[in-house]
Design a protein around this motif. Structure first.
Motif, PDB file in Angstrom:
ATOM      1  N   THR A   1     -30.771 -11.155 -66.277  1.00  0.00           N
ATOM      2  CA  THR A   1     -30.306 -12.395 -65.439  1.00  0.00           C
ATOM      3  C   THR A   1     -28.795 -12.611 -66.033  1.00  0.00           C
ATOM      4  OG1 THR A   1     -32.669 -12.950 -65.187  1.00  0.00           O
ATOM      5  CG2 THR A   1     -30.578 -14.613 -64.733  1.00  0.00           C
ATOM      6  N   ASN A   2     -27.726 -12.427 -65.180  1.00  0.00           N
ATOM      7  CA  ASN A   2     -26.420 -12.807 -65.414  1.00  0.00           C
ATOM      8  C   ASN A   2     -25.747 -12.265 -66.905  1.00  0.00           C
ATOM      9  OD1 ASN A   2     -26.115 -14.381 -63.291  1.00  0.00           O
ATOM     10  ND2 ASN A   2     -27.093 -16.275 -63.980  1.00  0.00           N
ATOM     11  N   LEU A   3     -26.203 -11.206 -66.887  1.00  0.00           N
ATOM     12  CA  LEU A   3     -25.694 -10.235 -67.810  1.00  0.00           C
ATOM     13  C   LEU A   3     -24.148  -9.960 -68.113  1.00  0.00           C
ATOM     14  CD1 LEU A   3     -26.893  -8.882 -70.529  1.00  0.00           C
ATOM     15  CD2 LEU A   3     -26.957  -6.583 -69.376  1.00  0.00           C
ATOM     16  N   ASN A   4     -23.448 -10.337 -69.454  1.00  0.00           N
ATOM     17  CA  ASN A   4     -21.917 -10.074 -69.263  1.00  0.00           C
ATOM     18  C   ASN A   4     -21.605  -9.341 -70.510  1.00  0.00           C
ATOM     19  OD1 ASN A   4     -20.712 -11.753 -67.150  1.00  0.00           O
ATOM     20  ND2 ASN A   4     -22.392 -13.091 -67.984  1.00  0.00           N
ATOM     21  N   LYS A   5     -20.718  -8.412 -70.435  1.00  0.00           N
ATOM     22  CA  LYS A   5     -20.405  -7.623 -71.639  1.00  0.00           C
ATOM     23  C   LYS A   5     -18.811  -7.427 -71.531  1.00  0.00           C
ATOM     24  CE  LYS A   5     -20.417  -5.647 -75.585  1.00  0.00           C
ATOM     25  NZ  LYS A   5     -20.356  -6.529 -76.627  1.00  0.00           N
ATOM     26  N   ALA A   6     -17.960  -7.575 -72.388  1.00  0.00           N
ATOM     27  CA  ALA A   6     -16.548  -6.907 -72.274  1.00  0.00           C
ATOM     28  C   ALA A   6     -16.087  -6.484 -73.575  1.00  0.00           C
ATOM     29  CB  ALA A   6     -15.688  -8.103 -71.893  1.00  0.00           C
ATOM     30  N   TYR A   7     -15.179  -5.407 -73.566  1.00  0.00           N
ATOM     31  CA  TYR A   7     -14.808  -5.023 -74.821  1.00  0.00           C
ATOM     32  C   TYR A   7     -13.390  -5.312 -74.643  1.00  0.00           C
ATOM     33  CZ  TYR A   7     -18.847  -2.082 -75.186  1.00  0.00           C
ATOM     34  OH  TYR A   7     -20.332  -1.742 -75.277  1.00  0.00           O
ATOM     35  N   GLY A   8     -12.899  -6.570 -75.280  1.00  0.00           N
ATOM     36  CA  GLY A   8     -11.355  -6.831 -75.183  1.00  0.00           C
ATOM     37  C   GLY A   8     -11.225  -7.197 -73.891  1.00  0.00           C
ATOM     38  N   GLU A   9     -10.318  -6.736 -73.115  1.00  0.00           N
ATOM     39  CA  GLU A   9     -10.057  -7.358 -71.882  1.00  0.00           C
ATOM     40  C   GLU A   9     -10.607  -6.568 -70.551  1.00  0.00           C
ATOM     41  OE1 GLU A   9      -7.408  -9.741 -71.087  1.00  0.00           O
ATOM     42  OE2 GLU A   9      -7.486  -9.949 -73.319  1.00  0.00           O
ATOM     43  N   HIS A  10     -11.487  -5.583 -71.106  1.00  0.00           N
ATOM     44  CA  HIS A  10     -12.262  -4.839 -70.344  1.00  0.00           C
ATOM     45  C   HIS A  10     -13.728  -5.433 -69.943  1.00  0.00           C
ATOM     46  CE1 HIS A  10     -13.436  -1.160 -68.029  1.00  0.00           C
ATOM     47  NE2 HIS A  10     -14.430  -0.844 -68.629  1.00  0.00           N
ATOM     48  N   GLN A  11     -13.762  -5.917 -68.876  1.00  0.00           N
ATOM     49  CA  GLN A  11     -15.039  -6.559 -68.547  1.00  0.00           C
ATOM     50  C   GLN A  11     -16.003  -5.323 -67.871  1.00  0.00           C
ATOM     51  OE1 GLN A  11     -15.526  -9.959 -68.877  1.00  0.00           O
ATOM     52  NE2 GLN A  11     -17.787  -9.533 -68.457  1.00  0.00           N
ATOM     53  N   VAL A  12     -16.908  -4.885 -68.633  1.00  0.00           N
ATOM     54  CA  VAL A  12     -18.020  -3.855 -68.287  1.00  0.00           C
ATOM     55  C   VAL A  12     -19.105  -4.419 -67.528  1.00  0.00           C
ATOM     56  CG1 VAL A  12     -19.474  -1.902 -69.175  1.00  0.00           C
ATOM     57  CG2 VAL A  12     -17.300  -2.683 -70.629  1.00  0.00           C
ATOM     58  N   LEU A  13     -19.568  -5.395 -67.755  1.00  0.00           N
ATOM     59  CA  LEU A  13     -20.622  -6.012 -67.093  1.00  0.00           C
ATOM     60  C   LEU A  13     -20.376  -7.410 -66.668  1.00  0.00           C
ATOM     61  CD1 LEU A  13     -23.901  -4.538 -68.885  1.00  0.00           C
ATOM     62  CD2 LEU A  13     -23.141  -3.822 -66.789  1.00  0.00           C
ATOM     63  N   GLU A  14     -20.390  -7.992 -65.637  1.00  0.00           N
ATOM     64  CA  GLU A  14     -20.270  -9.123 -65.386  1.00  0.00           C
ATOM     65  C   GLU A  14     -21.352  -9.785 -64.248  1.00  0.00           C
ATOM     66  OE1 GLU A  14     -16.565 -11.875 -63.823  1.00  0.00           O
ATOM     67  OE2 GLU A  14     -16.460  -9.669 -63.256  1.00  0.00           O
ATOM     68  N   ASN A  15     -22.135 -10.978 -65.037  1.00  0.00           N
ATOM     69  CA  ASN A  15     -23.129 -11.868 -63.995  1.00  0.00           C
ATOM     70  C   ASN A  15     -24.226 -10.436 -63.494  1.00  0.00           C
ATOM     71  OD1 ASN A  15     -22.220 -14.147 -64.866  1.00  0.00           O
ATOM     72  ND2 ASN A  15     -20.775 -14.061 -63.111  1.00  0.00           N
ATOM     73  N   PHE A  16     -24.554  -9.327 -64.383  1.00  0.00           N
ATOM     74  CA  PHE A  16     -25.244  -8.373 -63.865  1.00  0.00           C
ATOM     75  C   PHE A  16     -26.777  -9.051 -63.800  1.00  0.00           C
ATOM     76  CE2 PHE A  16     -27.955  -4.617 -64.625  1.00  0.00           C
ATOM     77  CZ  PHE A  16     -27.679  -4.016 -63.552  1.00  0.00           C
TER      78      PHE A  16
END
Length: 195
Positions: free
Chosen positions: A6-21
């Motif tokens: 639910t609403n999984l988020n992961k970023a590396y610096g400025e790079h948003q890899v997963l957003e509200n997944f």
């Protein structure tokens, strides 16, 4: 119960890899994760395995589950034999039991590694190491299996044999497999999860 994301988020610096997944991975079935390169497939697996921390969101359904995995790299012990690498994941003396050793020989035959069990891993080709890594993951004691492009580098004939074996070994179990090949998902009888 399956795995709820639910609403999984992961970023590396400025790079948003997963957003509200959000996703649900059903229990007892194979699910193939598909997306273009760099869209977060491996990151998702690493988060689910507890190897990466998400920036936010919630995951349920992994509590008290035993996991097994095949990574993009084979992660085998080069100086040990193929058989010893697979026995490493066995608890107690199970890896030396007659029953397990027979299962292992059946597995070697099914994926085209017969005669290579006693050889050191460093003597295996890349495709052979891939199959050894798959056998090790399959023969571990697991509730959930994570596979990150497990069939890459295999020729067509070998891949067909390995896919058939994996499908049989994973029947009725929870498997999450990253692949770029829709055909692999079809052969595995998998549901497809697009990122």
């Amino acid at each position: 119960m399956g795995i709820q994301i639910t609403n999984l988020n992961k970023a590396y610096g400025e790079h948003q890899v997963l957003e509200n997944f959000c996703a649900e991975i059903p229990e007892g079935k194979t699910t193939c994760v598909m997306a273009a390169s760099g869209k977060g497939k491996t990151t998702l697996l690493r988060i689910l395995m507890g190897l990466e921390k998400p920036d936010g969101g919630e995951i349920t359904g992994l509590e008290n589950k035993r996991i097994s995995a095949v990574f993009q790299e084979d992660r085998l012990c080069e100086n040990l034999s193929t058989e010893a690498n697979i026995r490493l994941v066995q608890k107690g003396g199970k890896g030396r039991s007659r029953d397990f050793l027979q299962q292992l020989q059946d597995g070697f035959s099914a994926v085209g590694l017969e005669g290579w069990g006693k050889r050191p891993v460093k003597e295996l080709s890349g495709g052979m190491k891939r199959r050894a890594a798959l056998l090790r993951a399959l023969y571990a004691d697991w509730n959930i299996l994570f596979l990150d492009e497990p069939f890459k580098g295999l020729d067509r004939e070998t891949k067909d044999k390995v896919l058939a074996f994996v499908r049989e070994k994973c029947r009725g179990k929870t498997v999450l497999c990253v692949t770029h090949e829709k055909e692999e998902a079809e052969i595995l009888g998998a549901e497809i999860l697009e990122l």
